[in-house]
Design a protein around this motif. Structure first.
Motif, mmCIF file in Angstrom:
data_model
loop_
_atom_site.group_PDB
_atom_site.id
_atom_site.type_symbol
_atom_site.label_atom_id
_atom_site.label_comp_id
_atom_site.label_asym_id
_atom_site.label_seq_id
_atom_site.Cartn_x
_atom_site.Cartn_y
_atom_site.Cartn_z
ATOM 1 N N THR A 77 61.616 85.458 60.830
ATOM 2 C CA THR A 77 61.964 85.404 59.411
ATOM 3 C C THR A 77 63.028 86.446 59.069
ATOM 4 N N GLY A 78 62.858 87.664 59.574
ATOM 5 C CA GLY A 78 63.855 88.700 59.339
ATOM 6 C C GLY A 78 65.220 88.307 59.884
ATOM 7 N N ALA A 79 65.227 87.713 61.070
ATOM 8 C CA ALA A 79 66.486 87.277 61.672
ATOM 9 C C ALA A 79 67.153 86.195 60.826
ATOM 10 N N VAL A 80 66.356 85.271 60.321
ATOM 11 C CA VAL A 80 66.914 84.179 59.510
ATOM 12 C C VAL A 80 67.445 84.714 58.176
ATOM 13 N N ILE A 81 66.785 85.692 57.591
ATOM 14 C CA ILE A 81 67.295 86.304 56.359
ATOM 15 C C ILE A 81 68.666 86.930 56.632
ATOM 16 N N ILE A 97 66.874 78.771 54.050
ATOM 17 C CA ILE A 97 65.860 78.925 52.987
ATOM 18 C C ILE A 97 64.508 78.329 53.399
ATOM 19 N N PRO A 98 64.439 77.054 53.811
ATOM 20 C CA PRO A 98 63.123 76.540 54.218
ATOM 21 C C PRO A 98 62.574 77.222 55.468
ATOM 22 N N ALA A 99 63.463 77.680 56.363
ATOM 23 C CA ALA A 99 63.002 78.384 57.559
ATOM 24 C C ALA A 99 62.386 79.732 57.198
ATOM 25 N N SER A 102 58.865 78.879 55.597
ATOM 26 C CA SER A 102 57.898 78.467 56.616
ATOM 27 C C SER A 102 57.602 79.611 57.586
ATOM 28 N N GLY A 103 58.603 80.466 57.861
ATOM 29 C CA GLY A 103 58.382 81.605 58.742
ATOM 30 C C GLY A 103 57.384 82.593 58.169
ATOM 31 N N LEU A 104 57.466 82.848 56.876
ATOM 32 C CA LEU A 104 56.495 83.739 56.235
ATOM 33 C C LEU A 104 55.084 83.155 56.276
ATOM 34 N N ALA A 105 55.014 81.833 56.321
ATOM 35 C CA ALA A 105 53.712 81.166 56.436
ATOM 36 C C ALA A 105 53.267 81.028 57.897
ATOM 37 N N TYR A 113 64.359 76.244 66.223
ATOM 38 C CA TYR A 113 65.202 75.107 66.606
ATOM 39 C C TYR A 113 66.448 74.965 65.743
ATOM 40 N N GLY A 114 66.334 75.308 64.461
ATOM 41 C CA GLY A 114 67.457 75.093 63.567
ATOM 42 C C GLY A 114 68.447 76.228 63.495
#
Length: 190
Positions: A77-81, A97-99, A102-105, A113-114
């Motif tokens: 999640t940190g990496a995606v942010i 945004i959706p990643a 969902s990552g926090l969950a 993958y995305g």
């Protein structure tokens, strides 16, 4: 018939693998599971380790094997942010945004993958950060007392309801913050 010996060999191999993992020092197990968790998720092999946790909770009342993977979703999640903030590509931003949600969950497949796996370096960074936080959680002596939810829903699994001890939960929260910040900072700076 070949099927009988092959099945017997596979059962023996899986049993010996479980025994090897179970007999590892918790900190080493935390490093291995933390670092390899996302790789296992990629191939669906993370489900092969789950029976160990369930068995431990049923027989011992707690599990110390699976706790090492707890920081993985936060590192992703940190990496995606970081990628969201650094990217100028609208398609990448729209996937982030959706990643993140969902990552926090605790569901990291959209992030893997995305976003992080196609870019390679962020994926490797998250595996390293997860290994570090896996070691921290394991070294703290934290335990799962119930089969956990993932991401932020997993915090309460570290709380010992019989003794009202929340020390493990505090360690898990700290390690997840470290994973989130570590994944973010390392990817943002690279």
């Amino acid at each position: 018939m070949i099927i009988g010996p092959v099945t017997s060999y596979l059962q023996s191999f899986i049993g010996e693998g479980y025994t090897w993992i179970y007999n590892l020092n918790p900190t080493i197990c935390g490093i291995l599971l933390g670092g390899l968790w996302q790789v296992l998720v990629m191939f669906g092999l993370h489900w092969a380790i789950t029976p160990l946790m369930i068995n431990n909770i049923q027989t011992l009342g707690f599990d110390t094997i699976m706790i090492g993977m707890f920081g993985a979703s936060f590192a992703q999640t940190g990496a995606v942010i970081a990628i969201y903030l650094r990217s100028r590509n609208k398609k990448t931003k729209s996937l982030c945004i959706p990643a993140i949600v969902s990552g926090l969950a605790g569901v990291t497949e959209p992030a893997i993958y995305g976003i992080t796996l196609p870019k390679k370096k962020p994926f490797i960074i998250t595996c390293i950060v997860s290994a570090i936080t896996g070691a921290i959680i394991a070294a703290s002596g934290a335990k799962y007392y119930i089969v956990p939810g993932m991401g932020v829903f997993g915090y309460t699994a570290f709380m010992n309801t019989q003794t009202q001890n929340i020390t493990g939960m505090i360690w898990a929260i700290g390690a997840s913050i470290l994973a989130l910040v570590g994944g973010f900072a390392a990817v943002y700076l690279t």
